[in-house]
Structure formats: C-alpha cells, structure tokens
Write a protein that holds these residues in place. Structure first.
Motif, PDB file in Angstrom:
ATOM      1  N   LEU A   6      -1.004  -0.856   3.391  1.00 48.52           N
ATOM      2  CA  LEU A   6      -1.475  -1.715   2.584  1.00 48.52           C
ATOM      3  C   LEU A   6      -2.765  -2.013   2.288  1.00 48.52           C
ATOM      4  CD1 LEU A   6       1.794  -3.887   1.840  1.00 48.52           C
ATOM      5  CD2 LEU A   6       0.963  -2.253   0.614  1.00 48.52           C
ATOM      6  N   ALA A  32       4.989   2.523  -0.651  1.00 44.33           N
ATOM      7  CA  ALA A  32       6.353   2.163  -0.678  1.00 44.33           C
ATOM      8  C   ALA A  32       7.192   2.580   0.284  1.00 44.33           C
ATOM      9  CB  ALA A  32       6.793   1.826  -2.017  1.00 44.33           C
ATOM     10  N   SER A  35       6.178   2.097   3.727  1.00 45.36           N
ATOM     11  CA  SER A  35       6.504   0.408   4.429  1.00 45.36           C
ATOM     12  C   SER A  35       8.132   0.143   4.490  1.00 45.36           C
ATOM     13  CB  SER A  35       5.727  -0.276   3.389  1.00 45.36           C
ATOM     14  OG  SER A  35       6.371  -0.414   2.291  1.00 45.36           O
ATOM     15  N   LEU A  36       8.992   0.854   4.102  1.00 44.05           N
ATOM     16  CA  LEU A  36      10.320   0.593   4.033  1.00 44.05           C
ATOM     17  C   LEU A  36      10.935   0.418   5.689  1.00 44.05           C
ATOM     18  CD1 LEU A  36      11.873   2.404   1.353  1.00 44.05           C
ATOM     19  CD2 LEU A  36      11.230   0.150   1.572  1.00 44.05           C
ATOM     20  N   VAL A  58      13.944   1.908  -4.923  1.00 41.11           N
ATOM     21  CA  VAL A  58      12.206   1.851  -5.353  1.00 41.11           C
ATOM     22  C   VAL A  58      12.187   2.844  -6.450  1.00 41.11           C
ATOM     23  CG1 VAL A  58      10.015   2.122  -4.621  1.00 41.11           C
ATOM     24  CG2 VAL A  58      11.594   0.749  -3.257  1.00 41.11           C
ATOM     25  N   GLU A  84       4.145  -7.015  -5.805  1.00 41.70           N
ATOM     26  CA  GLU A  84       5.735  -7.155  -5.359  1.00 41.70           C
ATOM     27  C   GLU A  84       5.866  -6.481  -3.955  1.00 41.70           C
ATOM     28  OE1 GLU A  84       9.690  -7.988  -5.501  1.00 41.70           O
ATOM     29  OE2 GLU A  84       8.110  -8.826  -6.683  1.00 41.70           O
ATOM     30  N   LEU A  85       5.298  -5.248  -3.436  1.00 42.86           N
ATOM     31  CA  LEU A  85       5.202  -4.645  -2.590  1.00 42.86           C
ATOM     32  C   LEU A  85       4.648  -5.587  -1.356  1.00 42.86           C
ATOM     33  CD1 LEU A  85       5.990  -2.149  -0.467  1.00 42.86           C
ATOM     34  CD2 LEU A  85       4.057  -0.989  -1.240  1.00 42.86           C
ATOM     35  N   LYS A  86       3.377  -6.133  -1.773  1.00 48.49           N
ATOM     36  CA  LYS A  86       2.534  -6.920  -0.648  1.00 48.49           C
ATOM     37  C   LYS A  86       3.290  -8.230  -0.453  1.00 48.49           C
ATOM     38  CE  LYS A  86      -1.935  -9.124  -0.090  1.00 48.49           C
ATOM     39  NZ  LYS A  86      -1.648  -9.291   1.109  1.00 48.49           N
ATOM     40  N   TYR A 102      17.427  -5.725  -4.597  1.00 50.33           N
ATOM     41  CA  TYR A 102      17.324  -4.382  -4.393  1.00 50.33           C
ATOM     42  C   TYR A 102      18.668  -3.738  -3.762  1.00 50.33           C
ATOM     43  CZ  TYR A 102      12.395  -5.363  -4.967  1.00 50.33           C
ATOM     44  OH  TYR A 102      11.247  -5.472  -5.373  1.00 50.33           O
TER      45      TYR A 102
END
Length: 131
Positions: A6, A32, A35-36, A58, A84-86, A102
C-alpha cells in the motif's frame, strides 16, 4: 507485507482517458488481491471464509460499477476503494465489520436474488442492512 504494497499506491491525478482508468482499476485489484492473505491473518478469518471467497467478493464489488464510463467517476471510486483497503489493512475495522460487509452480506444478497418468491419488502430489507 500488505502495508508495503500500500505504500507504493499513490493517488495520481485524474485519468486522461478510459484506457488509463481501466489500467488503474486492474492495478487496484492486484493490490487488493495481494493484501488479502495479511487481511485473513489480521482478522483471523480462516474459520469463516477462504482467500478465494474474499477475492471474489472484492471482484464483485468492482463489477458493481462496471457500467461507469466517466474516467473522473472511476478515479473517485478507486480513491474510495483505496481508502477502504487502507482502513482494512490498518486494522481500523473490527472483525465483525469485515465479516458482515464482505462475507455474510454477500451471502444474504446472493440468496435474496435466488429466491424469486421473496417479497420486495424483504429484498429491500436485506439490501439495506448489509451494505
């Protein structure tokens, strides 16, 4: 690991055309996806969902906006997605937020679309209470 990915993501100026916006969407999805595994570890989601199910969640969130053709709107949606990801990676949310948004929300929405006999009231209730 995800924080390192990120750090390289920067908010760039507006996309010049649709091709550039499309490229940015793919880059965001790759970030994304990478990072999962750390998200799974941070929130201890192994007993609830798999990485592939989160990946498809996602992807479905991205596909919800496939009809958008304005590059500026796409850039705004990408900014919101990066934010949102951050927040997820920085542990700004709690485990039940991730599960509700999710995992469970997607399952309830999928089951609501499969049952044509469900009343419109219940469909609206399910849609508004899980997203």
């Amino acid at each position: 690991m995800a924080n390192a990915a990120l750090r390289n993501v920067k908010v760039l100026p507006n996309s010049a055309n649709m091709e550039e916006a499309r490229h940015r969407v793919f880059e965001f999805f790759r970030t994304a996806r990478r990072s999962l595994p750390s998200v799974m570890e941070i929130y201890n989601l192994y007993d609830v969902v798999s990485v592939s199910e989160l990946r498809s969640s996602v992807a479905s969130q991205i596909r919800n906006n496939i009809h958008v053709t304005d590059p500026k709107v796409i850039d705004m949606l990408l900014f919101k997605g990066m934010e949102e990801l951050k927040n997820v990676v920085d542990h700004s949310k709690q485990r039940h937020h991730i599960i509700g948004q999710y995992v469970v929300g997607r399952q309830v929405q999928d089951s609501a679309t499969k049952d044509p006999d469900t009343s419109t009231f219940l469909k609206n209730f399910y849609n508004t209470n899980y997203f």
